[in-house]
Write a protein that holds these residues in place. Structure first.
Motif, PDB file in Angstrom:
ATOM      1  N   ALA A 129      99.464  86.903 146.715  1.00 46.32           N
ATOM      2  CA  ALA A 129      99.866  87.868 144.801  1.00 46.32           C
ATOM      3  C   ALA A 129      98.731  88.054 143.989  1.00 46.32           C
ATOM      4  CB  ALA A 129     101.342  86.562 145.454  1.00 46.32           C
ATOM      5  N   HIS A 130      99.371  89.076 144.184  1.00 44.78           N
ATOM      6  CA  HIS A 130      98.528  89.069 142.176  1.00 44.78           C
ATOM      7  C   HIS A 130      98.872  89.083 141.597  1.00 44.78           C
ATOM      8  CE1 HIS A 130      97.961  92.423 145.693  1.00 44.78           C
ATOM      9  NE2 HIS A 130      97.482  92.253 145.067  1.00 44.78           N
ATOM     10  N   VAL A 131      99.922  88.370 140.856  1.00 41.51           N
ATOM     11  CA  VAL A 131     100.922  87.776 140.108  1.00 41.51           C
ATOM     12  C   VAL A 131     101.957  86.712 140.701  1.00 41.51           C
ATOM     13  CG1 VAL A 131     102.488  88.410 138.042  1.00 41.51           C
ATOM     14  CG2 VAL A 131     101.046  90.030 138.734  1.00 41.51           C
ATOM     15  N   VAL A 132     101.839  85.798 139.677  1.00 45.68           N
ATOM     16  CA  VAL A 132     102.251  84.507 140.298  1.00 45.68           C
ATOM     17  C   VAL A 132     102.818  84.236 138.958  1.00 45.68           C
ATOM     18  CG1 VAL A 132     101.154  83.353 142.193  1.00 45.68           C
ATOM     19  CG2 VAL A 132     100.858  82.799 140.276  1.00 45.68           C
ATOM     20  N   GLY A 133     104.298  83.401 139.370  1.00 46.29           N
ATOM     21  CA  GLY A 133     104.814  81.993 138.378  1.00 46.29           C
ATOM     22  C   GLY A 133     106.271  81.580 138.441  1.00 46.29           C
ATOM     23  N   ILE A 134     107.154  82.228 137.558  1.00 50.01           N
ATOM     24  CA  ILE A 134     108.691  81.313 137.959  1.00 50.01           C
ATOM     25  C   ILE A 134     109.107  82.083 137.002  1.00 50.01           C
ATOM     26  CG2 ILE A 134     109.758  79.521 136.665  1.00 50.01           C
ATOM     27  CD1 ILE A 134     107.198  77.987 136.552  1.00 50.01           C
ATOM     28  N   ASN A 135     110.882  82.441 137.763  1.00 52.60           N
ATOM     29  CA  ASN A 135     112.194  83.208 137.501  1.00 52.60           C
ATOM     30  C   ASN A 135     113.269  81.813 137.517  1.00 52.60           C
ATOM     31  OD1 ASN A 135     112.130  83.657 140.091  1.00 52.60           O
ATOM     32  ND2 ASN A 135     113.999  85.130 139.910  1.00 52.60           N
ATOM     33  N   CYS A 136     114.448  82.121 136.934  1.00 50.33           N
ATOM     34  CA  CYS A 136     115.235  81.700 137.210  1.00 50.33           C
ATOM     35  C   CYS A 136     115.794  80.427 136.508  1.00 50.33           C
ATOM     36  CB  CYS A 136     116.150  82.689 138.738  1.00 50.33           C
ATOM     37  SG  CYS A 136     118.536  81.857 137.967  1.00 50.33           S
ATOM     38  N   HIS A 137     116.889  79.984 137.008  1.00 52.01           N
ATOM     39  CA  HIS A 137     116.914  78.148 137.486  1.00 52.01           C
ATOM     40  C   HIS A 137     116.418  77.445 136.342  1.00 52.01           C
ATOM     41  CE1 HIS A 137     117.259  77.402 141.680  1.00 52.01           C
ATOM     42  NE2 HIS A 137     118.045  78.328 141.682  1.00 52.01           N
ATOM     43  N   PHE A 138     116.060  77.509 135.289  1.00 53.94           N
ATOM     44  CA  PHE A 138     115.395  76.648 134.051  1.00 53.94           C
ATOM     45  C   PHE A 138     115.094  77.502 132.912  1.00 53.94           C
ATOM     46  CE2 PHE A 138     114.121  74.930 137.647  1.00 53.94           C
ATOM     47  CZ  PHE A 138     114.801  73.284 137.273  1.00 53.94           C
ATOM     48  N   ASP A 139     115.246  77.528 131.595  1.00 56.71           N
ATOM     49  CA  ASP A 139     115.305  78.124 130.387  1.00 56.71           C
ATOM     50  C   ASP A 139     114.148  78.197 130.277  1.00 56.71           C
ATOM     51  OD1 ASP A 139     114.488  75.835 128.890  1.00 56.71           O
ATOM     52  OD2 ASP A 139     115.402  74.832 128.564  1.00 56.71           O
ATOM     53  N   PRO A 140     113.521  79.006 128.999  1.00 60.48           N
ATOM     54  CA  PRO A 140     112.521  79.679 128.632  1.00 60.48           C
ATOM     55  C   PRO A 140     111.153  78.480 128.898  1.00 60.48           C
ATOM     56  CG  PRO A 140     114.000  81.080 127.596  1.00 60.48           C
ATOM     57  CD  PRO A 140     114.975  79.782 128.210  1.00 60.48           C
ATOM     58  N   VAL A 163      94.485  84.921 139.053  1.00 62.41           N
ATOM     59  CA  VAL A 163      95.759  86.251 139.344  1.00 62.41           C
ATOM     60  C   VAL A 163      96.551  85.971 138.168  1.00 62.41           C
ATOM     61  CG1 VAL A 163      95.989  85.972 141.200  1.00 62.41           C
ATOM     62  CG2 VAL A 163      97.030  84.038 139.914  1.00 62.41           C
ATOM     63  N   HIS A 164      97.880  86.629 137.870  1.00 63.55           N
ATOM     64  CA  HIS A 164      97.978  87.185 136.475  1.00 63.55           C
ATOM     65  C   HIS A 164      99.175  85.996 136.770  1.00 63.55           C
ATOM     66  CE1 HIS A 164      96.193  90.266 134.361  1.00 63.55           C
ATOM     67  NE2 HIS A 164      96.435  91.004 135.012  1.00 63.55           N
ATOM     68  N   LEU A 165     100.072  85.642 135.898  1.00 60.97           N
ATOM     69  CA  LEU A 165     101.241  85.419 135.639  1.00 60.97           C
ATOM     70  C   LEU A 165     102.260  85.428 135.181  1.00 60.97           C
ATOM     71  CD1 LEU A 165      99.633  82.137 133.230  1.00 60.97           C
ATOM     72  CD2 LEU A 165     100.309  81.926 135.977  1.00 60.97           C
ATOM     73  N   ASP A 197     100.959  83.481 123.936  1.00 60.80           N
ATOM     74  CA  ASP A 197      99.720  82.319 123.800  1.00 60.80           C
ATOM     75  C   ASP A 197      99.583  81.828 125.319  1.00 60.80           C
ATOM     76  OD1 ASP A 197      99.549  83.114 121.093  1.00 60.80           O
ATOM     77  OD2 ASP A 197     100.467  82.090 119.915  1.00 60.80           O
ATOM     78  N   LEU A 198     100.013  81.145 125.957  1.00 58.20           N
ATOM     79  CA  LEU A 198      99.895  80.920 127.416  1.00 58.20           C
ATOM     80  C   LEU A 198      99.052  81.665 128.019  1.00 58.20           C
ATOM     81  CD1 LEU A 198      99.954  77.990 128.978  1.00 58.20           C
ATOM     82  CD2 LEU A 198     102.504  79.100 129.876  1.00 58.20           C
ATOM     83  N   GLY A 199      99.416  82.954 127.631  1.00 58.56           N
ATOM     84  CA  GLY A 199      98.184  83.799 128.791  1.00 58.56           C
ATOM     85  C   GLY A 199      99.306  84.522 130.152  1.00 58.56           C
ATOM     86  N   VAL A 200     100.571  84.440 129.670  1.00 57.45           N
ATOM     87  CA  VAL A 200     101.352  85.199 130.666  1.00 57.45           C
ATOM     88  C   VAL A 200     101.324  86.386 130.118  1.00 57.45           C
ATOM     89  CG1 VAL A 200     103.501  85.298 131.212  1.00 57.45           C
ATOM     90  CG2 VAL A 200     102.752  82.625 130.940  1.00 57.45           C
ATOM     91  N   ARG A 201     101.184  87.585 131.202  1.00 57.90           N
ATOM     92  CA  ARG A 201     101.389  88.970 130.332  1.00 57.90           C
ATOM     93  C   ARG A 201     102.697  89.903 131.135  1.00 57.90           C
ATOM     94  NH1 ARG A 201      99.083  86.699 127.499  1.00 57.90           N
ATOM     95  NH2 ARG A 201      96.720  87.447 126.050  1.00 57.90           N
ATOM     96  N   TYR A 202     103.223  89.114 132.558  1.00 56.54           N
ATOM     97  CA  TYR A 202     103.967  89.558 132.685  1.00 56.54           C
ATOM     98  C   TYR A 202     105.181  89.067 132.019  1.00 56.54           C
ATOM     99  CZ  TYR A 202     107.403  91.844 135.938  1.00 56.54           C
ATOM    100  OH  TYR A 202     108.607  93.316 136.700  1.00 56.54           O
TER     101      TYR A 202
END
Ligand SMILES: [Zn+2]
Length: 400
Positions: free
Chosen positions: A203-214, A235-237, A283-288
């Protein structure tokens, strides 16, 4: 006109803003059925889907995510959902891609095709069976020339790896996003290992969606980033959290809270929560940076406004909106005029207006996961008898 920049170039150069959760938003507007959460609205009510894409584009979304969530054939025919199955995986996904493209072309938007977890996997079936479901969607995405693919809302990293493999065959950039929190996936695999395995799967971008608050989501992403850095994986986040506060959710996330799905309103994040989310993610480096269930256009607008300097622009939707409530200076009442500024809204702790509500709930925590009989794919509708038996295990229904 110069060709649009692709996803990976945009992420290398700056921020990409996602959109919100379409099933939740369109359920509230009357176009999606809560329960199956399938997206046949792309065929039944194209104007509603198109309209929601437009709202997000105007609010600052760079991505029009085709409304293809849960649009695999096995999900469309699960547990008595025949009225959706008749529109077929192919028909729903094809219509979704066209609608997303139409609106993306009204601005500088990219189109993403999305895959999500399948009943086939939850039924304990094979990799080949599961990938057969993915492939049918990927084929439609490729035919429609989407800009990239998102494998999202997976709660088992094994199924996610299978999805990434299917997506990579398209040759398009692949985003991989699990609906997990800091506690990791539902088979006991840590969030750190999930991140590393998604990146190693390609995967080129990895991370988390749904289920929890920001903010819970960002805790998970912090752990993901540390593990990826330690493994030397570049990879991007991506973060696309809920717009509901979930400090009390456990491993299974918000679907396990007693308020899911019809009593979640007291938990909705304010736009000021979203300013904070956007800043902390950046600030954490997440770009998406985007959203999932509960996100409405104004939440995305808050993200776009917080990152206006980084992006060098404000969204069209800010035309009627002065970010930190500057328009309140025009209010007739002096005490409301006094609220025209960042300091007021950052210091406010909004009340719920519900004197008998507690701040936290107790998750149901039934603890069932892939392979459990109660999760198996089946075409028949749930019977009254099955429902009565389920209700016996339900605390709230029994007044507890
Ligand atoms: Zn969601």
């Amino acid at each position: 006109m110069a060709p649009k920049k692709g996803l990976l170039q945009r992420l290398d150069e700056g921020v990409v803003i996602g959109d919100g959760g379409f099933v939740f938003a369109l359920e509230k507007r009357g176009y999606v059925k809560a329960g199956p959460w399938t997206p046949e609205a792309t065929v039944q009510y194209p104007d509603a889907v198109r309209g929601l894409h437009r709202e997000f584009l105007r609010a600052g979304s760079d991505v029009m995510q085709a409304f293809t969530f849960y649009a695999s054939d096995d999900k469309l025919s699960n547990r008595g959902n025949e009225s959706s199955a008749k529109y077929t995986c192919r028909g729903i996904n094809d219509a979704a891609c066209r609608l997303a493209r139409e609106v993306a072309e009204e601005g500088d938007g990219l189109v993403a095709g999305g895959l999500s977890q399948t009943p086939t996997y939850l039924s304990g079936m094979s990799k080949a069976d599961t990938q057969k479901e993915f492939q049918k969607q990927v084929d439609v995405f490729v035919e429609n020339k989407v800009d990239f693919l998102i494998a999202e809302y997976f709660e088992h990293v094994e199924e996610m790896e299978w999805a990434i493999e299917s997506c990579l065959k398209s040759g398009l950039p692949v985003v991989a996003s699990m609906c997990i929190g800091p506690e990791g996936d539902l088979h006991g695999i840590t969030v750190e290992e999930c991140a590393v395995r998604m990146a190693k799967a390609g995967a080129h971008v990895v991370g988390i969606n749904c289920h929890f608050d920001p903010f819970v989501t960002l805790e998970g992403l912090k752990k993901m980033k540390a593990a990826l850095d330690a493994a030397g994986l570049k990879v991007h986040l991506i973060a696309q959290p809920l717009a509901f506060h979930t400090p009390d959710a456990q491993k299974q996330g918000f679907i396990d809270l007693p308020e899911f799905p019809f009593g979640l309103e007291p938990r909705i994040c304010t736009r000021w929560d979203m300013h904070r989310y956007a800043r902390e993610a950046y600030d954490l480096g997440v770009r998406y940076i985007g959203g999932c269930c509960g996100f409405e256009a104004y939440h995305i607008r808050a993200v776009a406004e917080e990152l206006a300097k980084e992006r060098g622009k404000l969204p069209a939707g800010s035309e009627k909106h002065e970010q930190w409530a500057g328009g309140l200076r025009m209010h007739t009442k002096p005490w409301v005029r006094a609220r025209a500024g960042r300091q007021y809204w950052e210091n406010l702790r909004p009340s719920s207006g519900r004197p008998f509500s507690a701040a936290m709930s107790k998750p149901d925590a039934w603890g069932v996961t892939a392979g459990d009989a109660s999760l198996k794919q089946k075409k028949d509708a749930t019977t009254e008898e099955e429902l009565t038996n389920l209700a016996k295990s339900c605390k709230v229904a029994n007044g507890k």
